[in-house]
Design a protein around this motif. Structure first.
Motif, PDB file in Angstrom:
ATOM      1  N   THR A  85     102.163  16.129  23.116  1.00 56.97           N
ATOM      2  CA  THR A  85     101.923  15.080  24.108  1.00 56.97           C
ATOM      3  C   THR A  85     100.674  15.373  24.918  1.00 56.97           C
ATOM      4  N   MET A  86     100.488  16.617  25.307  1.00 57.99           N
ATOM      5  CA  MET A  86      99.319  16.990  26.095  1.00 57.99           C
ATOM      6  C   MET A  86      98.027  16.866  25.292  1.00 57.99           C
ATOM      7  N   ALA A  87      98.121  16.979  23.969  1.00 59.49           N
ATOM      8  CA  ALA A  87      96.917  16.940  23.141  1.00 59.49           C
ATOM      9  C   ALA A  87      96.293  15.558  23.088  1.00 59.49           C
ATOM     10  N   VAL A  88      97.104  14.511  23.243  1.00 57.77           N
ATOM     11  CA  VAL A  88      96.581  13.142  23.124  1.00 57.77           C
ATOM     12  C   VAL A  88      95.445  12.881  24.110  1.00 57.77           C
ATOM     13  N   PRO A  89      95.654  13.048  25.425  1.00 60.75           N
ATOM     14  CA  PRO A  89      94.557  12.783  26.345  1.00 60.75           C
ATOM     15  C   PRO A  89      93.389  13.755  26.192  1.00 60.75           C
ATOM     16  N   VAL A  90      93.676  15.004  25.817  1.00 63.66           N
ATOM     17  CA  VAL A  90      92.598  15.981  25.635  1.00 63.66           C
ATOM     18  C   VAL A  90      91.653  15.518  24.528  1.00 63.66           C
ATOM     19  N   VAL A  91      92.205  15.023  23.430  1.00 60.23           N
ATOM     20  CA  VAL A  91      91.378  14.548  22.329  1.00 60.23           C
ATOM     21  C   VAL A  91      90.563  13.331  22.762  1.00 60.23           C
ATOM     22  N   CYS A 134      93.768   0.374  18.118  1.00 61.53           N
ATOM     23  CA  CYS A 134      94.356   1.063  19.272  1.00 61.53           C
ATOM     24  C   CYS A 134      95.320   0.145  20.021  1.00 61.53           C
ATOM     25  N   ALA A 135      95.109  -1.151  19.909  1.00 61.52           N
ATOM     26  CA  ALA A 135      95.788  -2.085  20.789  1.00 61.52           C
ATOM     27  C   ALA A 135      97.306  -2.082  20.629  1.00 61.52           C
ATOM     28  N   LEU A 136      97.804  -2.299  19.422  1.00 65.04           N
ATOM     29  CA  LEU A 136      99.238  -2.416  19.232  1.00 65.04           C
ATOM     30  C   LEU A 136     100.002  -1.171  19.657  1.00 65.04           C
ATOM     31  N   PRO A 137      99.583   0.028  19.251  1.00 65.72           N
ATOM     32  CA  PRO A 137     100.322   1.218  19.692  1.00 65.72           C
ATOM     33  C   PRO A 137     100.303   1.394  21.203  1.00 65.72           C
ATOM     34  N   LEU A 138      99.170   1.100  21.839  1.00 65.90           N
ATOM     35  CA  LEU A 138      99.093   1.286  23.281  1.00 65.90           C
ATOM     36  C   LEU A 138      99.934   0.250  24.020  1.00 65.90           C
ATOM     37  N   VAL A 139      99.926  -0.991  23.526  1.00 67.60           N
ATOM     38  CA  VAL A 139     100.768  -2.009  24.147  1.00 67.60           C
ATOM     39  C   VAL A 139     102.235  -1.616  24.023  1.00 67.60           C
ATOM     40  N   ALA A 140     102.619  -1.072  22.877  1.00 70.46           N
ATOM     41  CA  ALA A 140     104.004  -0.641  22.688  1.00 70.46           C
ATOM     42  C   ALA A 140     104.378   0.437  23.693  1.00 70.46           C
ATOM     43  N   GLY A 141     103.455   1.382  23.930  1.00 73.92           N
ATOM     44  CA  GLY A 141     103.730   2.447  24.884  1.00 73.92           C
ATOM     45  C   GLY A 141     103.861   1.925  26.298  1.00 73.92           C
ATOM     46  N   THR A 163      95.194   7.453  18.720  1.00 71.32           N
ATOM     47  CA  THR A 163      94.207   8.516  18.935  1.00 71.32           C
ATOM     48  C   THR A 163      93.245   8.622  17.762  1.00 71.32           C
ATOM     49  N   VAL A 164      93.778   8.537  16.545  1.00 73.32           N
ATOM     50  CA  VAL A 164      92.912   8.563  15.361  1.00 73.32           C
ATOM     51  C   VAL A 164      91.960   7.370  15.380  1.00 73.32           C
ATOM     52  N   ALA A 165      92.473   6.189  15.728  1.00 77.07           N
ATOM     53  CA  ALA A 165      91.633   4.994  15.795  1.00 77.07           C
ATOM     54  C   ALA A 165      90.555   5.140  16.853  1.00 77.07           C
ATOM     55  N   TYR A 166      90.924   5.743  17.987  1.00 77.99           N
ATOM     56  CA  TYR A 166      89.946   5.914  19.062  1.00 77.99           C
ATOM     57  C   TYR A 166      88.830   6.875  18.659  1.00 77.99           C
ATOM     58  N   VAL A 167      89.185   8.005  18.083  1.00 81.10           N
ATOM     59  CA  VAL A 167      88.172   8.978  17.668  1.00 81.10           C
ATOM     60  C   VAL A 167      87.252   8.369  16.625  1.00 81.10           C
ATOM     61  N   LEU A 168      87.804   7.606  15.688  1.00 82.21           N
ATOM     62  CA  LEU A 168      86.984   6.934  14.682  1.00 82.21           C
ATOM     63  C   LEU A 168      86.008   5.966  15.341  1.00 82.21           C
ATOM     64  N   SER A 169      86.499   5.219  16.330  1.00 84.92           N
ATOM     65  CA  SER A 169      85.644   4.264  17.032  1.00 84.92           C
ATOM     66  C   SER A 169      84.485   4.967  17.731  1.00 84.92           C
ATOM     67  N   VAL A 170      84.790   6.037  18.444  1.00 82.67           N
ATOM     68  CA  VAL A 170      83.738   6.772  19.148  1.00 82.67           C
ATOM     69  C   VAL A 170      82.740   7.361  18.163  1.00 82.67           C
ATOM     70  N   ALA A 211     106.686   7.904  22.274  1.00 85.27           N
ATOM     71  CA  ALA A 211     107.697   8.047  21.233  1.00 85.27           C
ATOM     72  C   ALA A 211     107.123   7.661  19.880  1.00 85.27           C
ATOM     73  N   GLY A 212     107.591   8.384  18.847  1.00 86.22           N
ATOM     74  CA  GLY A 212     107.164   8.069  17.492  1.00 86.22           C
ATOM     75  C   GLY A 212     105.729   8.485  17.240  1.00 86.22           C
ATOM     76  N   GLU A 213     105.119   7.772  16.305  1.00 88.30           N
ATOM     77  CA  GLU A 213     103.776   8.110  15.855  1.00 88.30           C
ATOM     78  C   GLU A 213     102.721   7.178  16.434  1.00 88.30           C
ATOM     79  N   THR A 214     103.106   6.270  17.341  1.00 89.56           N
ATOM     80  CA  THR A 214     102.167   5.235  17.775  1.00 89.56           C
ATOM     81  C   THR A 214     100.938   5.813  18.453  1.00 89.56           C
ATOM     82  N   TYR A 215     101.130   6.795  19.325  1.00 88.56           N
ATOM     83  CA  TYR A 215      99.969   7.328  20.030  1.00 88.56           C
ATOM     84  C   TYR A 215      99.108   8.204  19.133  1.00 88.56           C
TER      85      TYR A 215
END
Length: 222
Positions: free
Chosen positions: A47-53, A173-180, A205-212, A197-201
């Motif tokens: 969980t902590m790794a998500v914002p760090v990435v 990124c939109a659908l997983p973040l809206v779900a959260g 995160t993968v989508a965000y890194v790809l975008s950047v 919960a689950g794999e949504t975030y």
């Protein structure tokens, strides 16, 4: 037969790695200060790794993206497009939304570092639900999009390849973040475990890194 060469605008790997390490160090220091001065706790490593990435990718992208030379009017238009993109992304992901009902005012929740302090605001005209790492991420994407617009103005339509791919990937990124966000606002509580919960975030995160990455490299077909 015509051959096409694709040019990527990427800095030296050593410089990119150095920036990433510095970003991680700064985040660690800020997280320790936050934990020492508040009653916030920590979460699982995953969980902590998500914002760090997210934050690390944002810092690397902003620091190493090529900045095209542009006239003042082009920079102004690019800035407007970037801000509009950032606001639009915040709206699509539910970070900014119509008012939920009775104005509840401002609320700050001390979640684990970069998940918190979580800002919740419900006013008469708008609601805001924003994690700190997401604010950093959206701001970085908005800036990178503005650079892509300047690139298009300077280099023609071929430079738009990077922007189009990045915009499409970050739409994921939109659908997983809206779900959260919905899970939290819907009464699942403010615990980070419910929000991720689950794999949504992980997907987001993968989508965000790809975008950047694509917006930073901005591949150009020549």
């Amino acid at each position: 037969m015509t051959r096409f060469a694709t040019r990527f605008r990427v800095g030296a790997p050593a410089a990119v790695l150095r920036t990433a390490v510095l970003a991680l160090g700064a985040q660690s220091a800020l997280a320790l200060a936050y934990l020492a001065t508040t009653e916030a706790g920590v979460a699982s490593p995953r969980t902590m790794a998500v914002p760090v990435v997210w934050v690390t990718a944002a810092v690397v992208g902003v620091c190493h993206a090529e900045r095209p030379e542009s006239a003042a009017d082009v920079r102004a238009v690019a800035a407007v497009v970037g801000v509009a993109y950032g606001v639009g992304l915040a709206w699509v992901t539910g970070a900014v939304a119509p008012p939920a009902g009775a104005a509840g005012g401002l609320d700050v929740l001390l979640l684990p570092p970069w998940w918190g302090p979580l800002v919740r605001y419900d006013g008469a005209s708008v609601s805001v639900f924003l994690f700190p790492y997401r604010a950093v991420g959206y701001a970085a994407l908005a800036y990178l999009v503005s650079l892509a617009v300047r690139d298009v103005a300077a280099s023609g339509r071929s430079a738009a390849v990077g922007g189009l791919v990045a915009l499409g990937s970050c739409a994921g990124c939109a659908l997983p973040l809206v779900a959260g966000v919905a899970s939290v606002l819907g009464g699942a509580g403010v615990g980070v475990g419910a929000a991720v919960a689950g794999e949504t975030y992980l997907f987001a995160t993968v989508a965000y890194v790809l975008s950047v990455a694509v917006l930073t490299a901005r591949p150009t077909i020549e």
